[in-house]
Design an enzyme around this catalytic site. Structure first.
Site, PDB file in Angstrom:
ATOM      1  N   ARG A 214       0.115   3.587  -3.270  1.00 47.16           N
ATOM      2  CA  ARG A 214      -0.532   4.890  -3.070  1.00 47.16           C
ATOM      3  C   ARG A 214       0.184   5.964  -3.880  1.00 47.16           C
ATOM      4  O   ARG A 214      -0.453   6.762  -4.582  1.00 47.16           O
ATOM      5  CB  ARG A 214      -0.537   5.251  -1.585  1.00 47.16           C
ATOM      6  CG  ARG A 214      -1.201   6.591  -1.272  1.00 47.16           C
ATOM      7  CD  ARG A 214      -1.121   6.907   0.214  1.00 47.16           C
ATOM      8  NE  ARG A 214      -1.949   5.991   1.003  1.00 47.16           N
ATOM      9  CZ  ARG A 214      -1.483   4.981   1.725  1.00 47.16           C
ATOM     10  NH1 ARG A 214      -0.164   4.736   1.740  1.00 47.16           N
ATOM     11  NH2 ARG A 214      -2.288   4.214   2.421  1.00 47.16           N
TER      12      ARG A 214
ATOM     13  N   SER B  38       0.826  -1.211   0.000  1.00 47.22           N
ATOM     14  CA  SER B  38       0.000   0.000   0.000  1.00 47.22           C
ATOM     15  C   SER B  38       0.858   1.259   0.000  1.00 47.22           C
ATOM     16  O   SER B  38       0.485   2.275  -0.604  1.00 47.22           O
ATOM     17  CB  SER B  38      -0.942   0.004   1.208  1.00 47.22           C
ATOM     18  OG  SER B  38      -0.219   0.052   2.422  1.00 47.22           O
TER      19      SER B  38
ATOM     20  N   ASN C 124      -1.458   7.760  -7.532  1.00 44.68           N
ATOM     21  CA  ASN C 124      -1.694   9.198  -7.664  1.00 44.68           C
ATOM     22  C   ASN C 124      -0.861   9.812  -8.786  1.00 44.68           C
ATOM     23  O   ASN C 124      -1.367  10.647  -9.562  1.00 44.68           O
ATOM     24  CB  ASN C 124      -1.378   9.902  -6.341  1.00 44.68           C
ATOM     25  CG  ASN C 124      -2.483   9.750  -5.325  1.00 44.68           C
ATOM     26  OD1 ASN C 124      -3.481  10.476  -5.346  1.00 44.68           O
ATOM     27  ND2 ASN C 124      -2.338   8.784  -4.423  1.00 44.68           N
TER      28      ASN C 124
END
Length: 292
Positions: A216, A212, A220
């Site tokens: 992440r 994660s 983005n």
């Protein structure tokens, strides 16, 4: 409607071309990835830009330290001091071992600055550096991406490095015996029947945090890069259909407005993502200091 580019590409082909990395095998021969996971090759463009920006970032921080004065600081020195103080204050909040902070705080500062610089490559015109690379190698179809953090291999590499640091501090702070005991007794208790379940939960926790952490940042930055490509296509249609009587002409105005607004908003995104990655690094390292 498929928009035609300067080289006869459709919008889909344009995006697919820009999302393809310059990939080499370990004999430095051009190859193309054919499976989701392929350890026989690497993304040469991501490696080049991440290393280059890392060197430039370290040089800038070194330059700020070298020119630091005890008097009234200049703007560059003041900016670096504010950033260093911010990172140190965040580190004090989650890592209470002063000795550990001597290494972790500079590490977190480097992580923030490095990731910010890699993210900031997304603010350059989409076709600027790829076209320059194509001209340099003499191949108008050569692949080249310039945002290392929009590459999953880069972000997962960073998160794996954080995992290594966490494992190091688990061993250093708790010792092999203490950490091994924690692995089999937390979170459900020390009963021998629960040891396999506890160990499995600990492994899942480490894997989930690492994946994660990298996903992440990648998600983005990949999305931001894709939006810039779509905005670039608006400008491409405008250049292709330079006629005020057609709807394509007015896409040029939309290109300028959307590009400006998204670039301004993206400055916040690239800074925030660098800060989040740094904070999670501090939190995970801080957790490795805590006993369960």
């Amino acid at each position: 409607m498929a928009a035609e580019g300067a080289q006869g590409q459709t919008a889909g082909e344009y995006i697919q071309h820009h999302l393809q990395h310059l990939q080499l095998n370990f004999n430095l021969e051009p190859v193309k990835q054919k499976s989701i996971i392929d350890f026989s090759l690497f993304n040469a463009d991501s490696v080049f830009w991440s290393v280059l920006l890392g060197v430039v970032g370290c040089w800038l921080l070194w330059l700020a330290a070298r020119k630091a004065t005890s008097g009234v600081p200049g703007r560059f020195q003041a900016a670096v001091e504010i950033l260093a103080e911010l990172v140190e204050n965040q580190a004090k909040g989650v890592i209470h071992n002063a000795k550990s902070r001597k290494l972790v705080s500079p590490l977190a500062l480097t992580v923030f600055f490095w990731i910010f610089m890699m993210n900031a490559m997304d603010l350059l015109p989409v076709d600027l550096l790829p076209l320059g690379y194509q001209a340099a190698v003499g191949d108008s179809h050569a692949y080249h991406r310039v945002v290392p953090t929009a590459d999953l291999s880069t972000t997962l590499g960073l998160s794996l490095s954080v995992l290594v640091v966490c494992l190091f501090y688990n061993l250093k702070i708790k010792g092999l015996g203490g950490w091994s005991h924690e692995l089999v007794t937390a979170p459900f208790g020390a009963h021998p029947v629960l040891w396999p379940i506890n160990l499995l939960m600990q492994i899942i926790e480490y894997v989930a945090k690492t994946v994660s952490h990298g996903m992440r940042l990648f998600g983005n930055m990949f999305a931001g890069e894709l939006v810039f490509m779509l905005i670039a296509l608006m400008g491409g249609v405008w250049a292709w259909q330079f006629n005020p009587l057609t709807g394509g002409f007015w896409l040029g105005i939309g290109h300028v407005i959307a590009g400006s607004v998204w670039a301004i908003f993206h400055i916040l995104i690239i800074t925030l993502q660098a800060f989040i990655f740094m904070m999670l690094t501090l939190i995970y390292v801080g957790q490795s200091h805590d006993a369960h």
